[in-house]
Design a protein around this motif. Structure first.
Motif, PDB file in Angstrom:
ATOM      1  N   THR A   1      15.053  47.150  37.646  1.00  0.00           N
ATOM      2  CA  THR A   1      14.454  48.475  38.114  1.00  0.00           C
ATOM      3  C   THR A   1      15.175  48.967  39.101  1.00  0.00           C
ATOM      4  N   GLY A   2      15.848  50.291  39.150  1.00  0.00           N
ATOM      5  CA  GLY A   2      16.386  50.694  40.340  1.00  0.00           C
ATOM      6  C   GLY A   2      17.773  50.514  40.249  1.00  0.00           C
ATOM      7  N   ILE A   3      18.546  50.320  39.061  1.00  0.00           N
ATOM      8  CA  ILE A   3      19.844  50.353  38.841  1.00  0.00           C
ATOM      9  C   ILE A   3      20.211  51.632  38.360  1.00  0.00           C
ATOM     10  N   GLN A   4      21.051  52.341  38.993  1.00  0.00           N
ATOM     11  CA  GLN A   4      21.567  53.546  38.487  1.00  0.00           C
ATOM     12  C   GLN A   4      22.898  53.146  37.756  1.00  0.00           C
ATOM     13  N   ASN A   5      23.802  52.379  38.088  1.00  0.00           N
ATOM     14  CA  ASN A   5      24.876  51.990  37.233  1.00  0.00           C
ATOM     15  C   ASN A   5      25.550  50.672  37.474  1.00  0.00           C
ATOM     16  N   ALA A   6      25.925  49.924  36.597  1.00  0.00           N
ATOM     17  CA  ALA A   6      26.753  48.565  36.827  1.00  0.00           C
ATOM     18  C   ALA A   6      27.829  48.653  35.931  1.00  0.00           C
ATOM     19  N   ASN A   7      28.982  48.387  36.576  1.00  0.00           N
ATOM     20  CA  ASN A   7      30.243  48.475  36.080  1.00  0.00           C
ATOM     21  C   ASN A   7      31.003  47.206  36.294  1.00  0.00           C
ATOM     22  N   VAL A   8      31.592  46.665  35.472  1.00  0.00           N
ATOM     23  CA  VAL A   8      32.368  45.312  35.422  1.00  0.00           C
ATOM     24  C   VAL A   8      33.724  45.494  35.217  1.00  0.00           C
ATOM     25  N   ASP A   9      34.657  45.151  36.022  1.00  0.00           N
ATOM     26  CA  ASP A   9      36.094  44.997  35.769  1.00  0.00           C
ATOM     27  C   ASP A   9      36.487  43.904  35.763  1.00  0.00           C
ATOM     28  N   VAL A  10      36.867  43.214  34.445  1.00  0.00           N
ATOM     29  CA  VAL A  10      37.238  41.834  33.949  1.00  0.00           C
ATOM     30  C   VAL A  10      38.551  41.646  34.709  1.00  0.00           C
ATOM     31  N   ASP A  11      39.246  42.419  34.799  1.00  0.00           N
ATOM     32  CA  ASP A  11      40.752  42.254  35.384  1.00  0.00           C
ATOM     33  C   ASP A  11      40.722  41.710  36.840  1.00  0.00           C
ATOM     34  N   ASP A  12      39.915  42.642  37.483  1.00  0.00           N
ATOM     35  CA  ASP A  12      39.679  42.119  39.024  1.00  0.00           C
ATOM     36  C   ASP A  12      38.486  41.255  39.425  1.00  0.00           C
ATOM     37  N   LYS A  13      37.811  41.027  38.178  1.00  0.00           N
ATOM     38  CA  LYS A  13      36.698  40.123  38.336  1.00  0.00           C
ATOM     39  C   LYS A  13      35.562  40.487  39.368  1.00  0.00           C
ATOM     40  N   ARG A  14      35.293  41.955  39.384  1.00  0.00           N
ATOM     41  CA  ARG A  14      34.255  42.360  40.102  1.00  0.00           C
ATOM     42  C   ARG A  14      33.248  43.086  39.444  1.00  0.00           C
ATOM     43  N   LEU A  15      32.200  43.438  39.928  1.00  0.00           N
ATOM     44  CA  LEU A  15      30.997  44.170  39.458  1.00  0.00           C
ATOM     45  C   LEU A  15      30.769  45.208  40.778  1.00  0.00           C
ATOM     46  N   THR A  16      30.680  46.272  40.333  1.00  0.00           N
ATOM     47  CA  THR A  16      30.084  47.365  41.122  1.00  0.00           C
ATOM     48  C   THR A  16      28.758  47.677  40.626  1.00  0.00           C
TER      49      THR A  16
ATOM     50  N   ASP B   1      33.928  33.781  37.860  1.00  0.00           N
ATOM     51  CA  ASP B   1      34.060  32.986  36.831  1.00  0.00           C
ATOM     52  C   ASP B   1      33.939  33.589  35.515  1.00  0.00           C
ATOM     53  N   MET B   2      34.007  35.078  35.396  1.00  0.00           N
ATOM     54  CA  MET B   2      34.380  35.826  34.185  1.00  0.00           C
ATOM     55  C   MET B   2      35.752  36.053  33.890  1.00  0.00           C
ATOM     56  N   SER B   3      35.765  36.146  32.498  1.00  0.00           N
ATOM     57  CA  SER B   3      37.201  36.118  32.073  1.00  0.00           C
ATOM     58  C   SER B   3      37.410  36.993  30.768  1.00  0.00           C
ATOM     59  N   CYS B   4      36.460  37.538  30.076  1.00  0.00           N
ATOM     60  CA  CYS B   4      36.507  38.188  28.841  1.00  0.00           C
ATOM     61  C   CYS B   4      35.754  39.554  28.881  1.00  0.00           C
ATOM     62  N   ALA B   5      35.842  40.127  27.826  1.00  0.00           N
ATOM     63  CA  ALA B   5      34.837  41.422  27.234  1.00  0.00           C
ATOM     64  C   ALA B   5      33.362  41.003  27.345  1.00  0.00           C
ATOM     65  N   HIS B   6      33.386  39.783  26.737  1.00  0.00           N
ATOM     66  CA  HIS B   6      31.830  39.184  26.282  1.00  0.00           C
ATOM     67  C   HIS B   6      31.006  38.936  27.849  1.00  0.00           C
ATOM     68  N   CYS B   7      31.965  38.750  28.631  1.00  0.00           N
ATOM     69  CA  CYS B   7      31.320  38.385  29.850  1.00  0.00           C
ATOM     70  C   CYS B   7      31.007  39.632  30.482  1.00  0.00           C
ATOM     71  N   LYS B   8      31.862  40.562  30.470  1.00  0.00           N
ATOM     72  CA  LYS B   8      31.590  42.130  30.927  1.00  0.00           C
ATOM     73  C   LYS B   8      30.137  42.549  30.352  1.00  0.00           C
ATOM     74  N   VAL B   9      29.973  42.465  29.077  1.00  0.00           N
ATOM     75  CA  VAL B   9      28.915  42.932  28.512  1.00  0.00           C
ATOM     76  C   VAL B   9      27.552  42.106  28.970  1.00  0.00           C
ATOM     77  N   ARG B  10      27.610  40.981  28.897  1.00  0.00           N
ATOM     78  CA  ARG B  10      26.560  40.045  29.232  1.00  0.00           C
ATOM     79  C   ARG B  10      26.120  40.485  30.772  1.00  0.00           C
ATOM     80  N   ILE B  11      27.104  40.637  31.555  1.00  0.00           N
ATOM     81  CA  ILE B  11      26.639  40.612  33.142  1.00  0.00           C
ATOM     82  C   ILE B  11      26.058  42.237  33.289  1.00  0.00           C
ATOM     83  N   GLU B  12      26.907  43.167  32.556  1.00  0.00           N
ATOM     84  CA  GLU B  12      26.338  44.528  32.641  1.00  0.00           C
ATOM     85  C   GLU B  12      24.852  44.685  32.043  1.00  0.00           C
TER      86      GLU B  12
END
Length: 70
Positions: free
Chosen positions: A28-43, A10-21
């Motif tokens: 606590t414990g997160i090393q890296n969170a990366n959102v790819d809006v085009d693929d609609k994935r969070l790694t 349900d994400m679709s834009c750069a605002h979504c990316k910023v909000r989720i990341e």
């Protein structure tokens, strides 16, 4: 360290990316969170001794989106 990918359909834009990341990186414990809006994935790379995967999904929900482990 553990790396997990989530589908966030349900994400679709750069605002979504910023909000989720932003929400996920607060955990606590997160090393890296990366959102790819085009693929609609969070790694996420995180310390699985410090953080449970459910907390990541909860953070995405808190941002107003849904996440499913891929």
């Amino acid at each position: 360290m553990n790396t997990v990918t989530y589908s966030v359909p349900d994400m679709s834009c750069a605002h979504c990316k910023v909000r989720i990341e932003s929400e996920v990186n607060k955990l606590t414990g997160i090393q890296n969170a990366n959102v790819d809006v085009d693929d609609k994935r969070l790694t996420v790379s995180f310390d699985n001794n410090t953080l449970q995967e459910d907390s990541i999904v909860d953070a995405v929900n808190e941002a107003g989106y849904t996440a499913e482990k891929v």
